[in-house]
Design an enzyme around this catalytic site. Sequence first.
Site, short mmCIF file in Angstrom:
data_model
loop_
_atom_site.label_atom_id
_atom_site.label_comp_id
_atom_site.label_asym_id
_atom_site.label_seq_id
_atom_site.Cartn_x
_atom_site.Cartn_y
_atom_site.Cartn_z
CB ILE A 303 -5.86 -2.40 -1.46
CG1 ILE A 303 -6.49 -3.61 -2.17
CG2 ILE A 303 -5.33 -1.43 -2.49
CD1 ILE A 303 -7.69 -3.26 -3.02
N PRO A 597 -2.35 2.05 -7.32
CG PRO A 597 -1.12 1.62 -9.26
CD PRO A 597 -1.85 2.71 -8.54
CG HIS A 598 -1.13 -0.38 -2.88
ND1 HIS A 598 -1.99 0.57 -3.35
CD2 HIS A 598 -1.62 -0.75 -1.68
CE1 HIS A 598 -2.96 0.79 -2.48
NE2 HIS A 598 -2.76 -0.01 -1.46
CB ALA A 599 0.48 -6.10 -4.91
#
Length: 692
Positions: A303, A597-599
């Site tokens: 992540i 948040p991240h991907a």
Amino acid sequence: MMIKGSSYNFLKLIIESDERDINRICLLHKINKKQFWYELSNLNDELKKIDEQIITYDKGKIIIGKKLIDRLDIVLAYRKIALFESPRDRIYFLYIYISITDEFLSTSHFVDFLSISRNAVMLDLKRLREWTKYEGVELLYSRGRGYYLQGEERSIRKLIEKAIYKLQDKYTLKDIYIIYEDFFDSQFNIYRMYNHISEYTSLNNIDIIYDRMEEFIYFLPYINARINKGTPKFSSLEKNILEIHPIHNIALELSGKIYGNASRDEILFLESRFLGVIQGDSTVPVVSYFKKIVDDIIFQMQILIPLDSYNLKELKKTLYQHLVPAYYRLKFDLYYHNPLLDKIKRDYEELFELTRIALQPLIKVINKPISESEIAYFTIHFGGYLKSENRNKVVEKLRALAVCPNGISSSLIMATTLRETFPEMEIINTHNIEDVKHLDSDSYDLIFSTTYFATTKKIYITSPILNGIEKDVIREKVSNDFKQIKKPQVINTSDLVTIIERHVTINNKKELIDDLNSYIYNRNFVYKKEMQTLTDLLVEKNIRISNKQLTWREAIREASKPLLENNSIDDAYVDAMIETVEKIGPYIVLAPKVAVPHARPERGVNKLGISLLKLNKEVDFNTDEEEDPDRLVKLIFVLAAVDGEAHLKALMQLSRILDEEKYIDQLINLNNESDIFNRINKLVNKGEDQND
């Protein structure tokens, strides 16, 4: 007559580095010229006292005569353990003395033991009280008992471990043992213990960390001396963990050999220490439990940093092998000092901070904080993996063993460092000296090791982590023996300054030489130069404020808008971030009231970027069955990373801000995008200033 500790260490450093150039010796051992001449003068004084040849110098190089070289083994045997040299060391010696003796102890005993004045002893006792109180141990005195320790028995023993580790900076385990040998049970033979334990580990196919095993064995007489002084207590949960472990039966047998009739608690204590030296393997009772923790840690790191599938299986394997003993060390408060800590924090600064975050799954299961020493070892795993991801396979002419008995973590980083230093070699990694004995000698050409052992092959002693000059030194040594290896291009800074003098006026030649030496030999990893800071990526126009009441999905989409508008990401990336939260839960809440948040980059990242949404109305990231107030989020940082390295510095700077709740509150209380940007900029600069 014996050589004093500081002179002994200085001579040993010179001999082991095999370096003669004074400038490079200073850089190699991080001392200035003044310190060098001071140490050399003291060393020569010590050599004269024992009628040995002194070390001379000429044209910027030291000269060690053949007579001294031939007698080095004898000279280095003249080791003086001077307890009185360092006030810091004295409190550790004192603590061990007090913890294991049955005598009535007065200040007179300490004066005799340390050979120092009564006033110096009283100052040391004051320092000792300060040191012990942090573990809940008190140093008390009464007329009837003299000086004695009061506290939980496990805490008292933990401080013995800590004291021994601290003293290992200057003294060997054997040196320390000899000092207290008269206080131990005469029937307790440390060499017999070593044979017993080696026999048990061999018969039961137990894979051990050899350096940790030595520490474990040398700690046994200190435990034995404490058996009648206090009982280590374990909770019901801890007892259950230890008693269901396959090692428990071995611990029962071992305790009989070591202590005779020992109590249940003493057997459990012995087992808790033994588990800290065993590599993770089939002896683990619940393999799936630990593999799940490994998977969660890797997922958490993915992540933060995109990890390619390249060699991910090997990363999981090595991480598992390290995690199992680390779990037991942390669970049962086994003090563990990492001698590479400062070097790892310096060379892997950004990755160290991110590893701290990625270890949240382990923190959750042990319900305790993780020490920096343990974090550093985990950092090594990810550092070695990131460096190996893009390494191209070449045809090597030489095959070298990398032997590091300190454990899987140190072994991994040592192999990675050697591959960087010798890209034309095939580096075969092992952490077990015994394994080397069973290898076909034709399968390798040379050996790199952190410790010497008998072998028919050429062996080079090295540290697991090497700086620029250390890499040059080891490469030069190898190139002298193996012509296939090109010598490093050594830059003579004095010659360089002579060239510069032809074109410009130099105001301070000495400072210029020092600066050039620092630049040439103390450069950090190349990838750090390409890293962008938090304020490089989080520009003011990427910061937004919302007064709306949003769901967590809506909030992620809203926070992503600046990156969508500047084409840093596609809509698919926003969907991927939401999908990640749906799959693994709210792990993106990295600090109270803050989500990041991240991907994966391949899910829609076009270029590196960060955006921030400040929410005036908090967004609930809790799952249906949870009610964690920390997951009522008011700040959302969206991260778009293009690879596993370029954003590390920015993410490290962000994590430092998020470590301080007061900084989070400061950002939440601001209501203007410009003010938020300026505050973040100040916090980033403050963090960098503290590091300098």
